[in-house]
Design a protein around this motif. Structure first.
Motif, short mmCIF file in Angstrom:
data_model
loop_
_atom_site.label_atom_id
_atom_site.label_comp_id
_atom_site.label_asym_id
_atom_site.label_seq_id
_atom_site.Cartn_x
_atom_site.Cartn_y
_atom_site.Cartn_z
N ASP A 10 0.83 -1.21 0.00
CA ASP A 10 0.00 0.00 0.00
C ASP A 10 0.86 1.25 0.00
O ASP A 10 0.43 2.33 -0.40
N VAL A 11 2.12 1.14 0.45
CA VAL A 11 3.13 2.19 0.31
C VAL A 11 4.16 1.64 -0.67
O VAL A 11 4.75 0.59 -0.44
N THR A 38 -1.15 2.46 5.38
CA THR A 38 -2.52 2.97 5.32
C THR A 38 -3.46 2.01 6.05
O THR A 38 -3.11 0.87 6.35
N ASP A 39 -4.66 2.48 6.30
CA ASP A 39 -5.65 1.63 7.00
C ASP A 39 -6.21 0.53 6.11
O ASP A 39 -6.86 -0.39 6.61
N HIS A 40 -5.97 0.61 4.80
CA HIS A 40 -6.48 -0.43 3.90
C HIS A 40 -5.37 -1.35 3.40
O HIS A 40 -5.57 -2.12 2.45
N GLY A 41 -4.20 -1.32 4.04
CA GLY A 41 -3.13 -2.23 3.66
C GLY A 41 -3.50 -3.67 3.97
O GLY A 41 -4.18 -3.96 4.96
N SER A 42 -3.06 -4.60 3.12
CA SER A 42 -3.39 -6.02 3.33
C SER A 42 -2.33 -6.90 2.72
O SER A 42 -1.52 -6.46 1.89
N LEU A 43 -2.33 -8.17 3.17
CA LEU A 43 -1.43 -9.19 2.63
C LEU A 43 -2.24 -10.44 2.33
O LEU A 43 -3.26 -10.70 2.97
N GLY A 44 -1.76 -11.24 1.38
CA GLY A 44 -2.44 -12.48 1.05
C GLY A 44 -1.55 -13.68 1.31
O GLY A 44 -0.33 -13.57 1.38
N PHE A 84 -5.73 -10.48 4.39
CA PHE A 84 -6.10 -9.98 5.71
C PHE A 84 -5.48 -8.59 5.90
O PHE A 84 -4.44 -8.29 5.30
N PRO A 85 -6.11 -7.76 6.68
CA PRO A 85 -5.61 -6.39 6.86
C PRO A 85 -4.34 -6.33 7.71
O PRO A 85 -4.15 -7.15 8.61
N VAL A 86 -3.47 -5.39 7.41
CA VAL A 86 -2.26 -5.12 8.20
C VAL A 86 -2.21 -3.61 8.46
O VAL A 86 -1.53 -2.87 7.76
N ARG A 87 -2.94 -3.20 9.44
CA ARG A 87 -3.06 -1.77 9.74
C ARG A 87 -1.96 -1.32 10.72
O ARG A 87 -1.58 -2.08 11.61
N PRO A 88 -1.48 -0.10 10.57
CA PRO A 88 -0.51 0.44 11.54
C PRO A 88 -1.18 0.73 12.87
O PRO A 88 -2.42 0.72 12.98
N ASP A 89 -0.36 0.98 13.88
CA ASP A 89 -0.87 1.25 15.23
C ASP A 89 -0.36 2.62 15.69
O ASP A 89 0.53 2.71 16.55
N PRO A 90 -0.90 3.70 15.13
CA PRO A 90 -0.40 5.04 15.49
C PRO A 90 -0.65 5.42 16.94
O PRO A 90 0.08 6.24 17.50
N GLN A 99 1.65 7.69 5.17
CA GLN A 99 0.83 6.80 4.37
C GLN A 99 1.27 6.74 2.91
O GLN A 99 0.58 6.21 2.06
N SER A 100 2.45 7.31 2.64
CA SER A 100 3.00 7.27 1.28
C SER A 100 4.51 7.31 1.37
O SER A 100 5.09 7.69 2.38
N ALA A 101 5.17 6.89 0.28
CA ALA A 101 6.63 6.88 0.24
C ALA A 101 7.19 8.29 0.36
O ALA A 101 8.19 8.52 1.05
#
Length: 339
Positions: A102-103, A231-237, A263-269, A287-289
């Protein structure tokens, strides 16, 4: 800015005195205008005298006088300079969730590029170390001023498994303390060391909790700057063969039949903000490079600095000399005379 010799500011009185003298000379020269019998010629001369270019040499000369008077007063300014024996440890999460794209190109790839930019931006005399953490922490680069070694360590980073933020902080604190040695603390109780923590998820492994690790940094007088990446919509398969990357980078149970699931992989700010708050540091969200690189560049230019009060009379002296040269040059161009 403060003044060491305020009485010398009385020299500023030369500015209005010089201006008054210049205006008097201007009126005195105007008296001879009656010698012109050609009224058209007289009008053109008066119009030319009133042109704004006529006042440029005088204005520059007065500014030079004012700046020189300020230099005599010995001004002092508080500047930000690299702290003695300053050390920064880059503490980076290499859990499985850092593979998320996502980044771009991936979270870890963006972090590596940003840390490389940090290494090029931080003052050369500052030691920089590198600690990674996944299921456990690893010291990859002992704090050094050799940026080549640091770049090599950054290039070797690769995603692994879980997320042990607390244990990572503990090792980073130990690394900073060993590098700084017996350097005295500042007035606010801080040592000349800092930790830059980047993570993209919640803790899933380790002995110490994140706030327990933060407490060790606080007690050691070390500020921790935190960056929540992703980002809050980041995910891995994963393919469901009995294993997969858990949220925040840990390993979790798999699916069945080889079907790919995500499945989602959200950060924990929230946790990272609490760590920064506990240690008097700052927290950031990337949330971006481009955002994460901007944060590291900003930290590289400001971290491991201390305030220092220095006399800056030379700045004012140089400015006064430049203004005087400009005044003389403009006088030659316009044909005007200085007072």
């Amino acid at each position: 800015m403060t003044i060491s010799s305020p009485w010398f500011l009385l020299a500023l009185l030369l500015v209005p005195a010089t201006l008054a003298g210049a205006l008097w000379l201007e009126r005195r020269r105007a008296r001879y205008a009656v010698s012109f019998t050609n009224l058209d010629l007289l009008a053109s001369v008066v119009e030319q005298r009133r042109a704004w270019r006529h006042w440029i040499p005088l204005a520059l000369f007065l500014l030079a006088l004012a700046t020189a008077a300020a230099a005599l007063a010995r001004p002092r300014a508080t500047l930000s300079v690299p702290a003695s024996r300053a050390t920064v440890v880059l503490l980076v999460d290499v859990s499985g969730s850092m593979r998320a794209a996502d980044v771009k190109p991936t979270r870890l790839g963006a972090a590596q590029n940003a840390m490389a930019a940090f290494a090029d931006r931080v003052p050369k005399g500052v030691k920089v170390g590198l600690v990674s953490f996944s299921t456990g922490p690893n010291l990859l680069v002992i704090p050094t001023t050799d940026r080549t070694v640091l770049h090599e360590g950054i290039d070797l980073l690769s995603p692994e498994a879980g997320t042990a933020i607390g244990d990572g902080l503990e090792l980073a604190v130990q690394t900073v303390k060993q590098a700084v040695g017996d350097a005295p603390r500042s007035r606010d109780g801080k040592i000349p060391g800092a930790i830059v923590l980047l993570s993209d998820g919640a803790q899933t492994r380790g002995t110490l909790t994140p706030l327990q690790g933060a407490a060790k940094a606080r007690d050691a007088g070390i500020r921790v700057f935190t960056i929540a990446l992703g980002t809050d919509h980041g995910s891995l398969g994963f393919n469901g063969f009995g294993f997969g990357f858990g949220g925040g980078g840990g390993f979790g149970g798999g699916g069945n039949g080889g079907q790919q699931r995500r499945f989602p992989v959200r950060p924990d700010p929230v946790t990272l903000a609490a760590i920064a708050r506990e240690t008097d540091g700052k927290t950031y969200r990337a949330q971006s490079a481009s955002k994460v690189q901007g944060i590291y560049k900003q930290l590289g230019a400001s971290i491991a600095h201390r305030p220092s009060t220095r006399e800056v009379s030379s700045w004012f002296t140089g400015a006064a000399a430049l203004l005087l040269l400009l005044s003389l040059g403009s006088a030659r161009v316009t044909g005007e005379r200085l007072p």
